[in-house]
Design a protein around this motif. Structure first.
Motif, PDB file in Angstrom:
ATOM      1  N   LEU A  48      47.671  -0.554 -17.672  1.00  0.00           N
ATOM      2  CA  LEU A  48      47.759   0.428 -18.756  1.00  0.00           C
ATOM      3  C   LEU A  48      46.372   0.914 -19.160  1.00  0.00           C
ATOM      4  O   LEU A  48      46.160   2.108 -19.408  1.00  0.00           O
ATOM      5  CB  LEU A  48      48.473  -0.180 -19.971  1.00  0.00           C
ATOM      6  CG  LEU A  48      49.921   0.252 -20.140  1.00  0.00           C
ATOM      7  CD1 LEU A  48      50.767  -0.238 -18.988  1.00  0.00           C
ATOM      8  CD2 LEU A  48      50.485  -0.270 -21.437  1.00  0.00           C
ATOM      9  N   ALA A  49      45.429  -0.017 -19.220  1.00  0.00           N
ATOM     10  CA  ALA A  49      44.074   0.373 -19.596  1.00  0.00           C
ATOM     11  C   ALA A  49      43.439   1.219 -18.494  1.00  0.00           C
ATOM     12  O   ALA A  49      42.768   2.215 -18.764  1.00  0.00           O
ATOM     13  CB  ALA A  49      43.236  -0.865 -19.873  1.00  0.00           C
ATOM     14  N   VAL A  50      43.664   0.832 -17.240  1.00  0.00           N
ATOM     15  CA  VAL A  50      43.096   1.612 -16.140  1.00  0.00           C
ATOM     16  C   VAL A  50      43.713   3.008 -16.138  1.00  0.00           C
ATOM     17  O   VAL A  50      43.042   4.006 -15.851  1.00  0.00           O
ATOM     18  CB  VAL A  50      43.336   0.909 -14.785  1.00  0.00           C
ATOM     19  CG1 VAL A  50      42.797   1.764 -13.648  1.00  0.00           C
ATOM     20  CG2 VAL A  50      42.673  -0.448 -14.772  1.00  0.00           C
ATOM     21  N   SER A 109      54.124  -8.968 -25.220  1.00  0.00           N
ATOM     22  CA  SER A 109      52.719  -8.563 -25.117  1.00  0.00           C
ATOM     23  C   SER A 109      51.809  -9.768 -24.974  1.00  0.00           C
ATOM     24  O   SER A 109      50.842  -9.755 -24.209  1.00  0.00           O
ATOM     25  CB  SER A 109      52.301  -7.751 -26.340  1.00  0.00           C
ATOM     26  OG  SER A 109      53.142  -6.651 -26.494  1.00  0.00           O
ATOM     27  N   PHE A 141      49.903  -7.257 -17.558  1.00  0.00           N
ATOM     28  CA  PHE A 141      50.527  -5.961 -17.810  1.00  0.00           C
ATOM     29  C   PHE A 141      49.565  -4.982 -18.481  1.00  0.00           C
ATOM     30  O   PHE A 141      49.645  -3.775 -18.248  1.00  0.00           O
ATOM     31  CB  PHE A 141      51.757  -6.177 -18.687  1.00  0.00           C
ATOM     32  CG  PHE A 141      52.620  -4.962 -18.868  1.00  0.00           C
ATOM     33  CD1 PHE A 141      53.559  -4.624 -17.917  1.00  0.00           C
ATOM     34  CD2 PHE A 141      52.485  -4.154 -19.983  1.00  0.00           C
ATOM     35  CE1 PHE A 141      54.353  -3.502 -18.076  1.00  0.00           C
ATOM     36  CE2 PHE A 141      53.281  -3.038 -20.151  1.00  0.00           C
ATOM     37  CZ  PHE A 141      54.220  -2.715 -19.194  1.00  0.00           C
ATOM     38  N   GLY A 142      48.674  -5.496 -19.311  1.00  0.00           N
ATOM     39  CA  GLY A 142      47.773  -4.602 -20.038  1.00  0.00           C
ATOM     40  C   GLY A 142      46.774  -3.907 -19.124  1.00  0.00           C
ATOM     41  O   GLY A 142      46.382  -2.771 -19.374  1.00  0.00           O
ATOM     42  N   ALA A 143      46.378  -4.598 -18.035  1.00  0.00           N
ATOM     43  CA  ALA A 143      45.304  -4.064 -17.195  1.00  0.00           C
ATOM     44  C   ALA A 143      45.653  -2.697 -16.596  1.00  0.00           C
ATOM     45  O   ALA A 143      44.873  -1.754 -16.734  1.00  0.00           O
ATOM     46  CB  ALA A 143      44.939  -5.078 -16.112  1.00  0.00           C
ATOM     47  N   GLY A 167      50.556  -9.905 -21.352  1.00  0.00           N
ATOM     48  CA  GLY A 167      49.509  -8.901 -21.573  1.00  0.00           C
ATOM     49  C   GLY A 167      48.331  -9.076 -20.629  1.00  0.00           C
ATOM     50  O   GLY A 167      47.673  -8.108 -20.255  1.00  0.00           O
ATOM     51  N   ASP A 168      48.063 -10.315 -20.225  1.00  0.00           N
ATOM     52  CA  ASP A 168      46.926 -10.574 -19.338  1.00  0.00           C
ATOM     53  C   ASP A 168      47.054  -9.801 -18.032  1.00  0.00           C
ATOM     54  O   ASP A 168      46.050  -9.419 -17.434  1.00  0.00           O
ATOM     55  CB  ASP A 168      46.840 -12.077 -19.054  1.00  0.00           C
ATOM     56  CG  ASP A 168      45.490 -12.463 -18.482  1.00  0.00           C
ATOM     57  OD1 ASP A 168      44.489 -12.260 -19.181  1.00  0.00           O
ATOM     58  OD2 ASP A 168      45.449 -12.925 -17.329  1.00  0.00           O
TER      59      ASP A 168
END
Lengths: 386, 537
Positions: free
Chosen positions: B97-99, B86, B93-95, B90-91
């Protein structure tokens, strides 16, 4: 892509810190009344039909409300990866308990009415009670632990490690102050759930909800005041001692931090933040008054303001800290060193600016379509009711 | 396999992800089928189509809720069990997921409640739009999660930042329009459409065998057969697209799926069946089809596809280059701003190999101190388990072709001889109900197991990605999930079967009344297609 230079890294971090608050508050405002209703279910509904009325007030909306929680997870991952990495693995067993409760809840809503047996239904009633009360309590416990600081450190490779034999273990989180915060959170959300039920039901259900909600609100106010006193006199805060670089790389190890002095120093440095706890107290007071007087819409709005005040007071008090570390204060995560990169924050802001208003618009439309009280006739006559 | 935290975390992730994916494919497909049925209802006004919408909608709801509930686990498990992962990616991969949450989850979750509760509160058209919004929301969520998943396989649009010790995004559009993600998306949603189509076919066939709800079943078959046939063709075509993109983005996975140990002269043959032996690095009793692999993988007769042994040698070279990159990274970290420009430039040139040096962390804390033997071991680690991939892939593909056959058969029957489905065909459809799930789960095994030993290909080894937890923590949650999920599965299956047995409960009178009035037309119906049979109300 040079577009993202339009907004400086420092400002983007501040915006995302505020958005983190918006998401947590959004979650507490929407899913919060679902949890409160779950916790109230066995006490405000005495017969099966009454309980079905209670469940059907949130039946059409809990799914959308729960997305605030999931979006909160996704947004923390995207905007604050170190916070996502450290907190969820650090609170491992507590997170597991929350997940279990939150998985139980949707299944309970959906499946309870699918069989007629009384045993089947009362089992799901208790599942819904646990699914509402447990997360409401645990979220508060988590906030309490964040204020106290948690025993983690980051290696030179920025790998999160947890120290002490108890950490990560569930019982270690149940420190007295954290439990107090849990009580505040639980009672506040029960009050919120009662305000919702008072708006959406009538007769005995609404009456019982108002009575329990009044007591819950008073507990919340008392607990909140006590927590404030405890923070003033019994708990050390955290403070950055090195020069604060607001647009540097996201590496927490580049700063120095001490674990001493009070968190509440923030109120002398930025007196305007006093507005948050004042809003918290006034909101609770007005919501309790509304529950006693039988006001409906205004009570629910005051209850929302109370939650807004209480949650934002925590964030504003700790600023710029997000997750302090007791064993290695230098590792503490702050707004200035645990965000995503400049580009990612910008891209995510664009996505949020586009989609959040759309989400709010259609959510509002759905609530408007569903406006009005849920009655016993509604649930007994409809096939699609839970 | 020893019981360490990494292996247990993998087991837990695999278990919860495969479990989650029991519900997702049906949600993806059934949401669209239900929306199609409701559209027919709105256009024709025939009550039977509303009855169908509500009946399949009920089954959709029972399934949907578990998809949502188990999806919560997925959203948080990266942080709980894979904290270094993570942090490290995360910088980027997280995007997505948030979208996904912003664009898809809110849409489907907000409107699904209205779908069930809004029948009396909305106009026909508005309710139909709500059904489509649920379907669109579900399918959008597949898009974004597969963009995230595709990035793990083909990590484009990102670079390593030595100051933050993580990968950072350099180009969002490259991440979104990643060719692997696009192929995966269409392949996965098509698999969902097949699952739902065969589910609808099978349940309807069961009704026809029992002689119950025949009109509902007949119409449901018509819709599901066309939709399912289109999806089955699409899943094979897009599977082929994935194979083509794998030949340049996931060479090792492709070679492992084919159990291709040595580089073959082009065009490579396809191993239809055989027994891969990882120790000896050969495939026993292999049956080959000449040329096919070369054509699928490269779409040419002259390009070579590298074999496993050649790829291991490549990995070894990259490990050695990675060790130098690691040394430069340590210099940069120690000197920070005082780092000579030359070291920085060299590191940037070599940073793509840094992940290969991290493979050594399994054996030695500081990759610079690795022995020759350890380097060889790490290079060998880059080969995933060949036999499981070889077999999962073949089961998936074999089933894929069987779905074309089954849906094709029903398509032909429903369009040309609609009055009579032979009983063996109906029985076949009932038996086929579970198979799309098996194919879908096999697909995930190929995708995820085939990426090992990496969580992000070439960037971050799985062994380094896990959280700092204890074996006890993992055993506790693993047991918790196993028990909890098993109970939920039993409850879900029980309700599913109960509601299938009960059949449609709503609009029964309206539908019967309507059928009585048009009995004559229904009986003399001559097969002009499902939508042209009787007049509207």
């Amino acid at each position: 892509m040079i577009l993202h230079d339009l907004i400086s890294f420092e400002v983007l971090r501040l915006i995302w810190w505020a958005l983190l608050g918006v998401l947590l508050i959004g979650f507490a405002l929407t899913d919060g009344f679902d949890m409160g209703v779950g916790a109230l279910l066995p006490f405000v509904g005495k017969t099966d039909v009454e309980r079905r009325v209670v469940i059907n007030t949130i039946g059409p909306v809990w799914e959308g409300n729960q997305v605030w929680f999931i979006l909160g997870g996704g947004a923390i991952f995207a905007a604050w990866p170190p916070l996502y990495a450290v907190s969820f693995s650090g609170f491992y067993l507590a997170m597991f308990a929350i997940l279990a409760a939150l998985i139980l809840r949707p299944v309970g809503f959906k499946y309870r009415s699918k069989r007629d047996s009384a045993k089947w239904r009362s089992s799901w009633d208790w599942a819904l009670f646990v699914g509402g009360a447990a997360p409401a309590l645990l979220f508060g416990v988590a906030v309490g632990n964040v204020l106290l600081g948690v025993p983690f450190h980051l290696t030179e490779d920025l790998m999160p490690m947890y120290d002490g034999s108890f950490y990560g273990k569930f019982l270690g989180l149940l420190r007295p102050f954290a439990l107090l915060c849990g009580v505040v959170s639980l009672s506040m959300l029960i009050m919120h759930g009662a305000a919702w039920l008072s708006l959406k039901t009538k007769g005995m259900v609404a009456f019982r909800a108002q009575r329990i909600g009044t007591v819950a609100g008073m507990v919340a106010a008392g607990g909140y005041a006590l927590a404030g006193l405890w923070l003033a006199f019994g708990i050390d805060g955290f403070h950055i001692t090195s020069e604060i670089v607001t647009d540097g790389p996201s590496n927490p190890l580049f700063k120095e931090v001490v674990h001493e002095g009070s968190w509440l120093v923030a109120y002398t440095q930025r007196p305007w933040i006093l507005i948050a706890p004042v809003l918290g107290f006034v909101g609770i007071f007005m919501a309790v008054r509304g529950l006693r007087e039988g006001f409906e819409v205004s009570t629910f709005l005051w209850s929302k303001l109370a939650i807004l005040g209480v949650i934002s007071s925590v964030g504003l008090t700790m600023f710029p800290f997000i997750l302090p570390s007791t064993v290695d204060p230098r590792s503490s995560l702050t707004v200035w060193d645990s965000s995503s990169s400049h580009l990612t924050l910008f891209v995510m802001l664009v996505a949020t600016v586009i989609f959040l208003p759309i989400i709010l618009a259609y959510t509002a439309w759905v609530y408007k379509v569903l406006w009005g009280k849920v009655t016993e006739d509604d649930v007994t006559s409809s096939h699609s009711a839970y | 396999m020893e019981l360490d935290v990494v292996e247990l975390s993998r087991l837990q992730f695999a278990m919860t992800a495969l479990y989650h994916f029991l519900f997702v494919p049906l949600t993806l497909g059934l949401s669209i089928l239900v929306a199609i049925m409701e559209t027919v209802y709105v256009m024709t006004g025939r009550p039977i189509w509303r009855q169908m919408t509500k009946f399949w909608g009920t089954l959709f709801g029972i399934n949907f809720v578990l998809g949502v509930a188990t999806g919560i686990t997925m959203e948080f498990q990266f942080g709980m069990n894979w904290s270094y992962y993570s942090h490290y990616v995360g910088d980027i991969f997280g995007a997505p997921l948030a979208v996904e949450g912003l664009m898809a989850f809110f849409l489907e979750a907000t409107f699904v409640g209205l779908f069930f509760f809004g029948w009396d509160k909305l106009s026909r058209v508005a309710h139909c739009i709500v059904a489509w919004l649920v379907a669109i929301g579900s399918n959008f969520s597949a898009l974004w999660i597969l963009i995230a998943n595709g990035w793990m396989v083909n990590p484009v649009g990102a670079e390593f930042n030595p100051e933050t010790m993580r990968m950072e995004m350099t180009n969002f559009f490259e991440v979104v329009f990643n060719e692997v993600a696009q192929a995966k998306f269409v392949h996965t949603v098509s698999a969902g459409y097949i699952t739902a189509s065969i589910f609808v076919l099978g349940v309807s066939a069961w009704y026809m065998l029992k002689g119950r709800h025949v009109e509902l079943a007949r119409r449901s078959i018509s819709v599901a057969a066309s939709f399912g046939l289109a999806a089955s063709l699409s899943v094979v075509v897009l599977g082929d697209e994935s194979g083509y993109s794998a030949s340049h983005t996931q060479k090792m996975k492709l070679a492992a799926i084919e159990a291709m140990w040595e580089t073959e002269p082009a065009p490579a043959h396809f191993t239809l069946i055989g027994f891969p032996d990882q120790e000896a690095r050969e495939t026993h009793y292999a049956v080959h089809i000449p040329w096919v692999m070369g054509l699928i993988g490269t779409r040419s007769l002259t390009q070579e596809i590298p074999g496993i042994n050649e790829l291991v040698a490549e990995s070894e070279a990259r490990i050695r280059s990675g060790i130098i990159a690691y040394d430069e990274l340590m210099t940069i970290r120690a000197e920070r701003d005082a780092t000579p420009e030359e070291v920085r430039a060299n590191f940037e040139a070599r940073s793509a190999d840094l992940g290969y040096a991290l493979l050594l962390k399994r054996y030695v804390d500081d990759p610079r101190e690795a022995t020759e033997e350890q380097i060889k071991m790490a290079a060998d680690d880059t080969v995933p388990g060949v036999a499981p991939l070889f077999w999962s892939f073949r089961i998936m593909v074999g089933l894929g072709f069987s779905f074309i056959a089954l849906t094709g058969l029903f398509f032909v029957l429903s369009n040309f001889r609609r009055k009579s489905y032979p009983r063996w065909v109906l029985r076949l459809a009932v038996l086929w109900i579970p198979l799309p799930w098996i194919a879908a789960e096999m697909g995930w095994i190929v995708a995820e197991y085939g990426r090992q030993p990496w969580t992000v290909d070439g960037i971050l080894p799985t062994a380094l990605s896990a959280s700092h937890l204890s074996v006890g923590d993992l055993l506790f949650t693993l047991a918790g999930f196993a028990i909890f999920y098993t109970v939920l599965f039993i409850v879900e299956m029980g309700l599913m079967l109960k509601y299938i047995r009960k059949g449609p409960q709503e609009d029964v009178e309206a539908t019967e009344e309507w059928m009585r009035r048009h009995e004559h037309r229904l009986r003399t119906h001559d097969g002009k297609g499902p939508f042209a049979d009787v007049p509207a109300e």
